[in-house]
Scaffold this motif. Structure first.
Motif, PDB file in Angstrom:
ATOM      1  N   ASN A 171     -26.120  10.680  -6.320  1.00  9.44           N
ATOM      2  CA  ASN A 171     -25.871  11.977  -6.966  1.00  9.44           C
ATOM      3  C   ASN A 171     -24.479  12.506  -6.672  1.00  9.44           C
ATOM      4  OD1 ASN A 171     -28.413  12.271  -8.169  1.00  9.44           O
ATOM      5  ND2 ASN A 171     -29.299  13.197  -6.330  1.00  9.44           N
ATOM      6  N   GLY A 172     -23.800  11.889  -5.715  1.00  6.55           N
ATOM      7  CA  GLY A 172     -22.507  12.400  -5.283  1.00  6.55           C
ATOM      8  C   GLY A 172     -22.619  13.432  -4.188  1.00  6.55           C
ATOM      9  N   ALA A 173     -23.815  13.626  -3.638  1.00  8.29           N
ATOM     10  CA  ALA A 173     -23.972  14.523  -2.493  1.00  8.29           C
ATOM     11  C   ALA A 173     -23.292  13.869  -1.291  1.00  8.29           C
ATOM     12  CB  ALA A 173     -25.445  14.775  -2.203  1.00  8.29           C
ATOM     13  N   LEU A 174     -22.456  14.635  -0.587  1.00 12.77           N
ATOM     14  CA  LEU A 174     -21.638  14.104   0.499  1.00 12.77           C
ATOM     15  C   LEU A 174     -21.921  14.840   1.799  1.00 12.77           C
ATOM     16  CD1 LEU A 174     -19.222  12.496   1.690  1.00 12.77           C
ATOM     17  CD2 LEU A 174     -17.711  14.246   0.716  1.00 12.77           C
ATOM     18  N   LEU A 175     -22.359  14.100   2.791  1.00  8.25           N
ATOM     19  CA  LEU A 175     -22.473  14.614   4.156  1.00  8.25           C
ATOM     20  C   LEU A 175     -21.235  14.145   4.904  1.00  8.25           C
ATOM     21  CD1 LEU A 175     -25.572  14.335   6.527  1.00  8.25           C
ATOM     22  CD2 LEU A 175     -23.259  13.863   7.322  1.00  8.25           C
ATOM     23  N   SER A 176     -20.487  15.081   5.487  1.00 12.90           N
ATOM     24  CA  SER A 176     -19.292  14.705   6.233  1.00 12.90           C
ATOM     25  C   SER A 176     -19.269  15.435   7.558  1.00 12.90           C
ATOM     26  CB  SER A 176     -18.027  15.011   5.421  1.00 12.90           C
ATOM     27  OG  SER A 176     -18.010  16.348   4.971  1.00 12.90           O
ATOM     28  N   ALA A 177     -19.056  14.677   8.631  1.00 14.03           N
ATOM     29  CA  ALA A 177     -19.063  15.250   9.979  1.00 14.03           C
ATOM     30  C   ALA A 177     -17.949  14.636  10.803  1.00 14.03           C
ATOM     31  CB  ALA A 177     -20.421  15.026  10.641  1.00 14.03           C
ATOM     32  N   PHE A 178     -17.671  15.270  11.962  1.00 10.66           N
ATOM     33  CA  PHE A 178     -16.585  14.831  12.829  1.00 10.66           C
ATOM     34  C   PHE A 178     -16.943  15.152  14.272  1.00 10.66           C
ATOM     35  CE2 PHE A 178     -12.609  15.963  15.110  1.00 10.66           C
ATOM     36  CZ  PHE A 178     -11.982  14.727  15.077  1.00 10.66           C
ATOM     37  N   GLY A 179     -16.557  14.268  15.174  1.00 11.72           N
ATOM     38  CA  GLY A 179     -16.762  14.505  16.591  1.00 11.72           C
ATOM     39  C   GLY A 179     -17.048  13.219  17.314  1.00 11.72           C
ATOM     40  N   THR A 180     -17.631  13.341  18.501  1.00 15.48           N
ATOM     41  CA  THR A 180     -18.013  12.179  19.298  1.00 15.48           C
ATOM     42  C   THR A 180     -19.479  11.864  19.039  1.00 15.48           C
ATOM     43  OG1 THR A 180     -18.693  13.496  21.200  1.00 15.48           O
ATOM     44  CG2 THR A 180     -16.359  12.872  21.073  1.00 15.48           C
ATOM     45  N   VAL A 181     -19.966  10.814  19.648  1.00 13.43           N
ATOM     46  CA  VAL A 181     -21.369  10.441  19.490  1.00 13.43           C
ATOM     47  C   VAL A 181     -22.280  11.583  19.928  1.00 13.43           C
ATOM     48  CG1 VAL A 181     -23.177   8.886  20.342  1.00 13.43           C
ATOM     49  CG2 VAL A 181     -20.934   7.971  19.710  1.00 13.43           C
ATOM     50  N   THR A 182     -21.896  12.286  20.987  1.00 15.00           N
ATOM     51  CA  THR A 182     -22.768  13.321  21.566  1.00 15.00           C
ATOM     52  C   THR A 182     -22.457  14.734  21.085  1.00 15.00           C
ATOM     53  OG1 THR A 182     -21.315  13.422  23.507  1.00 15.00           O
ATOM     54  CG2 THR A 182     -23.243  11.981  23.634  1.00 15.00           C
ATOM     55  N   GLU A 183     -21.264  14.944  20.535  1.00 13.48           N
ATOM     56  CA  GLU A 183     -20.877  16.279  20.063  1.00 13.48           C
ATOM     57  C   GLU A 183     -20.249  16.171  18.686  1.00 13.48           C
ATOM     58  OE1 GLU A 183     -18.773  18.823  22.802  1.00 13.48           O
ATOM     59  OE2 GLU A 183     -19.500  17.682  24.516  1.00 13.48           O
ATOM     60  N   ARG A 184     -21.055  16.535  17.661  1.00 12.97           N
ATOM     61  CA  ARG A 184     -20.579  16.415  16.293  1.00 12.97           C
ATOM     62  C   ARG A 184     -20.880  17.688  15.518  1.00 12.97           C
ATOM     63  NH1 ARG A 184     -19.235  12.055  15.145  1.00 12.97           N
ATOM     64  NH2 ARG A 184     -19.500  12.158  12.906  1.00 12.97           N
ATOM     65  N   LYS A 185     -20.014  17.996  14.555  1.00 18.49           N
ATOM     66  CA  LYS A 185     -20.234  19.121  13.659  1.00 18.49           C
ATOM     67  C   LYS A 185     -19.880  18.686  12.243  1.00 18.49           C
ATOM     68  CE  LYS A 185     -18.855  22.724  16.999  1.00 18.49           C
ATOM     69  NZ  LYS A 185     -17.884  23.816  17.241  1.00 18.49           N
ATOM     70  N   PHE A 186     -20.430  19.403  11.260  1.00 16.90           N
ATOM     71  CA  PHE A 186     -19.992  19.173   9.898  1.00 16.90           C
ATOM     72  C   PHE A 186     -18.506  19.508   9.794  1.00 16.90           C
ATOM     73  CE2 PHE A 186     -24.570  20.231   8.818  1.00 16.90           C
ATOM     74  CZ  PHE A 186     -24.923  18.902   8.606  1.00 16.90           C
ATOM     75  N   ILE A 187     -17.781  18.756   8.976  1.00 16.80           N
ATOM     76  CA  ILE A 187     -16.339  18.965   8.855  1.00 16.80           C
ATOM     77  C   ILE A 187     -16.009  20.368   8.380  1.00 16.80           C
ATOM     78  CG2 ILE A 187     -14.334  18.272   7.453  1.00 16.80           C
ATOM     79  CD1 ILE A 187     -15.112  15.366   7.962  1.00 16.80           C
ATOM     80  N   ASN A 188     -16.879  20.958   7.538  1.00 20.32           N
ATOM     81  CA  ASN A 188     -16.574  22.312   7.055  1.00 20.32           C
ATOM     82  C   ASN A 188     -16.671  23.368   8.149  1.00 20.32           C
ATOM     83  OD1 ASN A 188     -19.346  22.731   7.324  1.00 20.32           O
ATOM     84  ND2 ASN A 188     -19.752  22.767   5.115  1.00 20.32           N
ATOM     85  N   GLU A 189     -17.138  22.994   9.340  1.00 24.99           N
ATOM     86  CA  GLU A 189     -17.118  23.912  10.477  1.00 24.99           C
ATOM     87  C   GLU A 189     -15.783  23.863  11.214  1.00 24.99           C
ATOM     88  OE1 GLU A 189     -20.751  24.015  12.927  1.00 24.99           O
ATOM     89  OE2 GLU A 189     -21.611  22.607  11.472  1.00 24.99           O
ATOM     90  N   TYR A 190     -14.953  22.851  10.894  1.00 24.59           N
ATOM     91  CA  TYR A 190     -13.632  22.720  11.506  1.00 24.59           C
ATOM     92  C   TYR A 190     -12.516  23.214  10.594  1.00 24.59           C
ATOM     93  CZ  TYR A 190     -15.674  19.445  14.947  1.00 24.59           C
ATOM     94  OH  TYR A 190     -16.415  18.869  15.949  1.00 24.59           O
ATOM     95  N   THR A 191     -12.668  22.985   9.283  1.00 27.13           N
ATOM     96  CA  THR A 191     -11.562  23.205   8.364  1.00 27.13           C
ATOM     97  C   THR A 191     -12.070  23.437   6.949  1.00 27.13           C
ATOM     98  OG1 THR A 191      -9.571  22.159   7.403  1.00 27.13           O
ATOM     99  CG2 THR A 191     -11.355  20.694   8.058  1.00 27.13           C
TER     100      THR A 191
END
Length: 200
Positions: free
Chosen positions: A98-118
């Protein structure tokens, strides 16, 4: 051998870039759809990744940003610009037909969705055909530079990456990777098994 990322000047040249095969199937009892892709560095833009799954009628229930698309039939790109040491940070982009995109950033133990960073975003386009579906992922250089506090990619730079074909819904469940993973249980979040890529 490292995957060679060619610098291209237009999207059409992506078809001339080296193919990577997502063919290391592990933890899979059912179907094993063929999947492959290409990656290039689009001049004055950023990384461009095309991935295709030979799969008719892919499971595609999710439609919103950061929905759990890994429950659908999904193609995924994980990339790290932290070097191959320590608890490295990586970006993961997970996409359904469908083009739905999940995008995240961080380490294995500490990750957030990219939209929480920028407010910067990667873009995803999809195309569904009779027997296959394709995603085109566009990662702006500004996004990579912002998350990593680094200079733009250029010839000679290297990073690590892995690409995946997945569906976690039990009746369709399967797991495949570009670079092999050593783990008793399904787990794509193991950057120690990412493969080197070099900008040429």
């Amino acid at each position: 051998m490292a995957y060679r990322v060619y610098t291209i000047t237009d999207l059409e040249q992506l078809e001339e870039c080296a193919v990577f095969c997502i063919d290391h199937y592990q933890w899979t009892q059912g179907g094993k759809p063929k999947a492959y892709g290409r990656m290039g560095l689009l001049k004055d833009y950023g990384l461009i990744i095309s991935m295709t799954a030979i799969e008719a009628n892919p499971l595609r229930t999710f439609t919103k940003e950061n929905d759990p698309v890994y429950m659908d039939s999904a193609l995924e790109a994980f990339l790290s610009f932290s070097g191959a040491h320590g608890n490295q940070k990586y970006m993961n982009f997970e996409m359904n037909a469908n083009g739905a995109l999940l995008s995240a950033f961080g380490t294995v133990t500490e990750r957030k969705f990219i939209n929480e960073y920028t407010g910067l975003r990667a873009l995803c386009e999809t195309n569904i055909e009779k027997d296959r579906w394709t995603v085109l992922l566009k990662i702006p250089m500004e996004l990579t530079c912002s998350l990593y506090g680094r200079e733009p990619l250029q010839s000679g730079d290297s990073f690590t990456c892995n690409f995946y074909k997945i569906c976690e819904t039990p009746e369709y469940e399967h797991y495949a990777s570009f670079a092999p993973i050593i783990s008793e249980k399904p787990n794509f979040h193991l950057p120690e098994f990412f493969k080197e890529a070099v900008i040429v």
